[in-house]
Design a protein around this motif. Structure first.
Motif, short mmCIF file in Angstrom:
data_model
loop_
_atom_site.label_atom_id
_atom_site.label_comp_id
_atom_site.label_asym_id
_atom_site.label_seq_id
_atom_site.Cartn_x
_atom_site.Cartn_y
_atom_site.Cartn_z
N ASN A 95 58.81 48.45 8.42
CA ASN A 95 60.22 48.75 8.74
C ASN A 95 60.69 50.03 8.06
N ASN A 96 59.80 51.03 8.05
CA ASN A 96 60.10 52.35 7.48
C ASN A 96 60.36 52.32 5.98
N PRO A 101 54.71 43.81 15.98
CA PRO A 101 54.80 45.27 16.17
C PRO A 101 53.83 45.75 17.25
N LEU A 150 52.29 56.51 10.69
CA LEU A 150 53.43 56.05 11.48
C LEU A 150 53.33 54.55 11.78
N ARG A 151 52.11 54.07 12.06
CA ARG A 151 51.94 52.65 12.34
C ARG A 151 52.24 51.79 11.11
N GLN A 192 55.91 51.72 10.59
CA GLN A 192 56.53 50.79 11.55
C GLN A 192 56.35 49.36 11.08
N SER A 242 52.05 48.27 17.22
CA SER A 242 50.83 48.84 16.62
C SER A 242 49.70 47.83 16.53
#
Length: 442
Positions: free
Chosen positions: A419-420, A386, A412-413, A416, A388
């Motif tokens: 995978n949400n 990722p 948000l990181r 991510q 991030s």
């Protein structure tokens, strides 16, 4: 020389040098993009497919070495050629470490530039793959605990001392550090390993049900109690019960638990008669129980009963030497699950994993490796990790962020990285799904 129309990005704060390089490159049939700052270069990289980066090192505000590190992780297959008028041993070493293909010192001839470009474009970015056999995973495993760090060794030493008695044990540590693995090692490494081991997530059971689930209930004790039923403590009799997130227990549950520890007996909900039990209690939490005691949210007498022996599980950021072993375990696990074979990892990807601080600890690392294995074909490289986790550049106007912005960025990181998956993210962040949704909406 026979060359295709590759896209070459030139980065230099000297306009004259930019113009000179552009003329040379166009005479060799290249497409060129120019940037006079690192910020402008990053914008071009994000919007355009670039085949070669040519950059100076010494530039105002943000220097070229920052750009090189950024490219090495976000665009690992992009070759980089450094051109500088201020060479130094340190700059050269840093550039080579970051995967720079060649290094030219100003002034240079047109032919030297041509040779360096040819070499850079023809060079493929082959990352070394660590020999996983040398990691000796099996030699650094204790039960399900994996690690060779001093912090892991100190935990194992405590387990060796307590595994054959039934002293109450308290395990503290951040979410995702492997507290349940420590509890299982205590049970299964000792002489009571054939007896039951019952793990209970106190935070995962509704407060109004936790009491009856732990201690059992009698027929008619409450609506729906149509028969007598044993609880988790009765099921663990003779063995061990692991109470994870004990800080979520209500005051009623805390009172009953104190009686279990003091009297070695359980009273079912709705019953008058106590039942003798022989259970080792292992409790764990990522909460600050002492702070909860001050707020009268947790009983002080219960705290001291629970902490006869205390084990602190260090966060992953404090034992990064264990990361290669954990990565090997997850590569083997998910390689076999998704690809029917062992998946390798590049040295550059391992460096990224070792540098990151892992706020979600081992749970977050496992999730990242799981995703990377799915996205890769035989070898996990930086491109499969990722963004991030990768090296980033902070531009001057972005340095002053509000606390709310930093919090949102972190949420948000983590989303991510999962995978949400808001359920997993809430576990890593230590907040519930509703709070995540409200913060993102806000």
């Amino acid at each position: 020389m026979q060359l295709k129309k590759e896209n070459i990005l030139i980065v230099d704060d000297d306009i004259d040098i930019l113009e000179l390089l552009q003329r040379h490159l166009q005479s060799w049939n290249f497409h060129t993009y120019k940037a006079i700052s690192v910020k402008e270069a990053v914008q071009i990289l994000r919007d355009t497919k670039i085949d070669l980066l040519i950059t100076d090192l010494k530039m105002p505000e943000i220097n070229g070495s920052e750009l090189i590190k950024f490219v090495a992780e976000h665009y690992p297959k992009l070759p980089t050629l450094v051109i500088t008028g201020y060479p130094s041993v340190q700059d050269s070493l840093e550039a080579i470490k970051s995967g720079v293909v060649d290094y030219l010192t100003k002034p240079f001839t047109k032919e030297e530039l041509k040779t360096a470009i040819h070499k850079s474009i023809k060079t493929e970015n082959n990352s070394d793959v660590p020999n996983t056999k040398e990691l000796k995973l099996e030699d650094n495993t204790y039960g399900e605990i994996i690690g060779k760090s001093d912090k892991i060794q100190s935990i194992i030493e405590i387990i060796e001392r307590v595994k054959n008695n039934k002293a109450t044990i308290f395990i503290k540590g951040e979410s995702g550090t492997g507290k349940e693995l420590v509890a299982r090692a205590i049970h299964y490494k000792g002489k009571f390993s054939r007896a039951p081991f019952i793990a209970v997530n106190c935070g995962g059971i509704p407060e109004n049900l936790l009491e009856s689930e732990l201690f059992g209930y009698t027929k008619g004790a409450f609506t729906g109690a149509d028969k007598d039923r044993d609880g988790f403590f009765q099921a663990a009799n003779g063995g061990s019960i692991f109470l994870d997130e004990i800080g979520n227990a209500s005051t009623a549950v805390q009172s009953r638990l104190l009686r279990v520890l003091q009297e070695k007996e359980v009273v079912k909900v709705g019953a008058q008669k106590a039942e003798k039990i022989d259970v080792r209690v292992i409790a764990a939490t990522n909460s600050n129980l002492k702070a909860m005691i001050e707020k009268e949210a947790f009983r002080e007498d219960l705290y001291y009963r629970l902490t006869v022996v205390e084990i602190a599980v260090a966060p992953l950021r404090e034992r990064k030497e264990d990361i290669p072993l954990l990565v090997e375990k997850f590569l083997l696990k998910y390689g076999l699950e998704y690809k029917d074979r062992f998946i390798q990892l590049s040295q550059q990807a391992l460096k990224v994993l070792e540098r990151y601080d892992w706020p979600g600890n081992i749970r977050e690392l496992e999730n990242v490796i799981q995703r990377a294995v799915i996205m890769s074909d035989g070898k996990v490289d930086v491109e499969h990790l990722p963004d991030s986790l990768k090296y980033d550049i902070t531009f001057p106007e972005e340095t002053l962020l509000s606390l709310k912005a930093v919090e949102k960025q972190h949420i948000l990181r983590v989303l991510q990285a999962t995978n949400n998956n808001k359920t997993k993210a809430s576990e890593i962040l230590g907040i519930d799904r509703k709070t995540i949704r409200l913060k993102l909406e806000d």
